[in-house]
Design a protein around this motif. Structure first.
Motif, PDB file in Angstrom:
ATOM      1  N   THR A 146       0.838  -1.194   0.000  1.00  0.00           N
ATOM      2  CA  THR A 146       0.000   0.000   0.000  1.00  0.00           C
ATOM      3  C   THR A 146       0.877   1.249   0.000  1.00  0.00           C
ATOM      4  OG1 THR A 146      -1.697   1.219   1.230  1.00  0.00           O
ATOM      5  CG2 THR A 146      -0.124  -0.027   2.525  1.00  0.00           C
ATOM      6  N   THR A 147       0.310   2.335  -0.492  1.00  0.00           N
ATOM      7  CA  THR A 147       0.988   3.631  -0.392  1.00  0.00           C
ATOM      8  C   THR A 147       0.442   4.431   0.787  1.00  0.00           C
ATOM      9  OG1 THR A 147      -0.593   4.559  -1.979  1.00  0.00           O
ATOM     10  CG2 THR A 147       1.505   3.767  -2.854  1.00  0.00           C
ATOM     11  N   ASP A 148      -0.552   3.890   1.479  1.00  0.00           N
ATOM     12  CA  ASP A 148      -1.069   4.525   2.690  1.00  0.00           C
ATOM     13  C   ASP A 148      -0.187   4.100   3.851  1.00  0.00           C
ATOM     14  OD1 ASP A 148      -2.462   5.587   4.796  1.00  0.00           O
ATOM     15  OD2 ASP A 148      -4.433   4.914   4.103  1.00  0.00           O
ATOM     16  N   HIS A 149       0.918   4.794   4.016  1.00  0.00           N
ATOM     17  CA  HIS A 149       1.929   4.377   4.981  1.00  0.00           C
ATOM     18  C   HIS A 149       1.501   4.620   6.420  1.00  0.00           C
ATOM     19  CE1 HIS A 149       5.247   4.643   1.667  1.00  0.00           C
ATOM     20  NE2 HIS A 149       4.373   3.672   1.473  1.00  0.00           N
ATOM     21  N   ALA A 150       0.513   5.475   6.642  1.00  0.00           N
ATOM     22  CA  ALA A 150      -0.001   5.668   8.000  1.00  0.00           C
ATOM     23  C   ALA A 150      -0.687   4.395   8.487  1.00  0.00           C
ATOM     24  CB  ALA A 150      -0.961   6.852   8.038  1.00  0.00           C
ATOM     25  N   VAL A 151      -1.471   3.773   7.589  1.00  0.00           N
ATOM     26  CA  VAL A 151      -2.126   2.510   7.935  1.00  0.00           C
ATOM     27  C   VAL A 151      -1.087   1.424   8.174  1.00  0.00           C
ATOM     28  CG1 VAL A 151      -3.619   0.669   7.060  1.00  0.00           C
ATOM     29  CG2 VAL A 151      -4.256   3.065   6.722  1.00  0.00           C
ATOM     30  N   LEU A 152      -0.090   1.353   7.289  1.00  0.00           N
ATOM     31  CA  LEU A 152       0.955   0.339   7.432  1.00  0.00           C
ATOM     32  C   LEU A 152       1.711   0.521   8.746  1.00  0.00           C
ATOM     33  CD1 LEU A 152       2.684  -1.971   6.359  1.00  0.00           C
ATOM     34  CD2 LEU A 152       4.010  -0.293   5.055  1.00  0.00           C
ATOM     35  N   ALA A 153       2.049   1.758   9.092  1.00  0.00           N
ATOM     36  CA  ALA A 153       2.783   2.016  10.332  1.00  0.00           C
ATOM     37  C   ALA A 153       1.970   1.571  11.544  1.00  0.00           C
ATOM     38  CB  ALA A 153       3.130   3.502  10.431  1.00  0.00           C
ATOM     39  N   ASN A 154       0.664   1.813  11.525  1.00  0.00           N
ATOM     40  CA  ASN A 154      -0.187   1.378  12.637  1.00  0.00           C
ATOM     41  C   ASN A 154      -0.198  -0.138  12.758  1.00  0.00           C
ATOM     42  OD1 ASN A 154      -0.927   3.978  13.415  1.00  0.00           O
ATOM     43  ND2 ASN A 154      -2.714   4.025  12.071  1.00  0.00           N
ATOM     44  N   MET A 155      -0.216  -0.832  11.623  1.00  0.00           N
ATOM     45  CA  MET A 155      -0.230  -2.293  11.658  1.00  0.00           C
ATOM     46  C   MET A 155       1.107  -2.839  12.138  1.00  0.00           C
ATOM     47  SD  MET A 155      -2.555  -3.346   8.360  1.00  0.00           S
ATOM     48  CE  MET A 155      -2.928  -4.933   9.081  1.00  0.00           C
ATOM     49  N   ILE A 156       2.204  -2.188  11.749  1.00  0.00           N
ATOM     50  CA  ILE A 156       3.523  -2.612  12.239  1.00  0.00           C
ATOM     51  C   ILE A 156       3.595  -2.458  13.748  1.00  0.00           C
ATOM     52  CG2 ILE A 156       5.987  -2.056  12.224  1.00  0.00           C
ATOM     53  CD1 ILE A 156       5.716  -1.303   9.291  1.00  0.00           C
ATOM     54  N   ASN A 157       3.096  -1.335  14.253  1.00  0.00           N
ATOM     55  CA  ASN A 157       3.136  -1.087  15.697  1.00  0.00           C
ATOM     56  C   ASN A 157       2.272  -2.066  16.473  1.00  0.00           C
ATOM     57  OD1 ASN A 157       4.882   1.108  15.386  1.00  0.00           O
ATOM     58  ND2 ASN A 157       3.196   2.566  15.150  1.00  0.00           N
TER      59      ASN A 157
END
Length: 331
Positions: A146-157
């Motif tokens: 995804t290019t929605d890196h805010a969503v990706l960062a939340n999932m990583i956290n």
């Protein structure tokens, strides 16, 4: 270039036509009549300027309405389309979440340090299509590319040891899952970053076979071995009072296998012995993995409704002023 965010409101301007027609009809019905033998003497009389001014006053009202309609349509100005060169690739990170990642040689532990560095890596590559795979005894996709890196960062956290069985480490499965996820990407350059602190002791696919699959899919692999060298203190349980039970164990990272996997795909193997060196590794990968992409983009739009709103207010004030002064009707 002027354009409208809500152009459908401009159809309201068609209401001006029936308004004008009604005004003309009303004028024809409102004329006073006087019976006289001849109208000749009246023909030489000059026309009053108020007769003309009352039509101008009606025009002010129409102009105020037209300006309000334009305001509702939200006029915006912008520059022309432009083309810029930027950099971006397809990336899938495959993260080991087996129980050994709880080792506290990376503060607070290997997994939390890896999550922190991975999040920083994602935030530093805004043009990339990035996804995440996690693996332990089995593997699965945590987040598609995804290019929605805010969503990706939340999932990583949100990654924790409770998401998957961490009793063993399936490195080959973790890589195959990542390759299967990235193969549909549109970028010319495809990269998998695999991070682990152990050896392959589970799963259906051998690490070398997984690397061959990655090479066949033209996916470049960067492998990272995480863990300090020598003996490390590991928590193996808790005592009856809830205190941790620890013991010293030797770091067991199959560096030869990880190095071979990377070399098969044209990538590189790295060893991270602390959080600082892990961050440096991601910075090095960031510098190596750049590819040019031509993007057609538009400049920022500026709202241009204010002049029209001020004009509407001015026309309305003129209409009210004339109607209550020079053109005031006396009963």
């Amino acid at each position: 270039m002027l354009q409208f965010a809500n152009p459908e409101y401009l159809f309201l301007l068609l209401l001006l036509l029936p308004a004008i027609a009604f005004y003309v009809w009303k004028l024809s019905k409102a004329n006073a009549t006087l019976q006289v033998p001849s109208t000749g003497p009246f023909a030489k009389l000059p026309r009053s300027w108020k007769e003309i001014l009352r039509h101008v006053n009606f025009a002010f009202l129409l102009l105020a309405f037209a300006c309000v309609v334009v305001v509702l349509a939200r006029p915006q100005s912008s520059d022309k389309w432009s083309r810029t060169d930027t950099e971006g690739i397809d990336i899938v990170m495959s993260l080991d979440v087996s129980n050994s990642m709880q080792t506290p040689d990376f503060k607070p532990n290997r997994l939390e340090a890896s999550k922190d560095v991975a999040s920083q890596f994602v935030s530093g590559r805004p043009n990339d299509n990035i996804g995440m795979v996690i693996f332990g005894k089995e593997s699965y996709t945590l987040c598609p590319m995804t290019t929605d890196h805010a969503v990706l960062a939340n999932m990583i956290n949100s990654v924790g040891f409770d998401l998957i069985d961490g009793s063993s480490t399936a490195i080959g499965d973790g890589l195959v899952t990542a390759v299967n996820r990235i193969r549909g990407g549109e970028a010319k350059s495809k990269v998998v970053i695999l991070l682990t602190d152990g050896t392959n002791n589970s799963g259906d696919v051998a690490p070398r076979d997984a690397a061959e699959v990655a090479r066949a899919m033209e996916v470049r692999l960067y492998t990272i071995g995480v863990g300090s060298k020598g003996d490390v203190q590991v928590q193996v349980g808790v005592d009856p009072f809830g205190r941790p039970i620890t013991q010293m164990v030797h770091a067991d990272i199959d560096e030869d296998a990880l190095r071979e996997m990377a070399q098969v795909t044209g990538g590189r193997y790295f060893r991270a012995t602390d959080k600082s060196s892990l961050a440096n590794i991601f910075e090095e990968i960031d510098k190596m993995e750049k590819t040019k992409m031509n993007i057609r983009e538009f400049s920022r739009k500026d709202e241009e409704f204010m002049p029209w709103a001020l004009a509407a207010i001015a026309f309305l004030l003129l209409h009210v002023l004339l109607r209550n002064t020079l053109l005031k009707n006396i009963p």
